[in-house]
Design a protein around this motif. Sequence first.
Motif, PDB file in Angstrom:
ATOM      1  N   VAL A   1       0.840  -1.199   0.000  1.00  0.00           N
ATOM      2  CA  VAL A   1       0.000   0.000   0.000  1.00  0.00           C
ATOM      3  C   VAL A   1       0.878   1.253   0.000  1.00  0.00           C
ATOM      4  N   ASN A   2       1.999   1.193   0.713  1.00  0.00           N
ATOM      5  CA  ASN A   2       2.883   2.354   0.833  1.00  0.00           C
ATOM      6  C   ASN A   2       4.096   2.248  -0.091  1.00  0.00           C
ATOM      7  N   ARG A   3       3.922   1.626  -1.245  1.00  0.00           N
ATOM      8  CA  ARG A   3       5.055   1.368  -2.133  1.00  0.00           C
ATOM      9  C   ARG A   3       5.774   2.628  -2.566  1.00  0.00           C
ATOM     10  N   SER A   4       5.068   3.744  -2.716  1.00  0.00           N
ATOM     11  CA  SER A   4       5.743   4.977  -3.113  1.00  0.00           C
ATOM     12  C   SER A   4       6.606   5.539  -1.985  1.00  0.00           C
ATOM     13  N   SER A   5       6.364   5.094  -0.765  1.00  0.00           N
ATOM     14  CA  SER A   5       7.181   5.528   0.367  1.00  0.00           C
ATOM     15  C   SER A   5       8.410   4.647   0.569  1.00  0.00           C
TER      16      SER A   5
END
Length: 52
Positions: free
Chosen positions: A6-10
């Motif tokens: 879900v937080n792949r861009s982070s």
Amino acid sequence: MCCIAVNRSSILAPEQLAQCPPLTTSVISNALSGRGDGRGERGGGRGGGGGN
């Protein structure tokens, strides 16, 4: 697994994120069931082998 997080861009750099496949339900299902595309934990070089 990072590509479907879900937080792949982070957790991924933009260059790494560009290498992720487009998210579809089949990509997510395959990753979670271990039927990925041959990379990652089932792919080359990790675990097994060696004998010290």
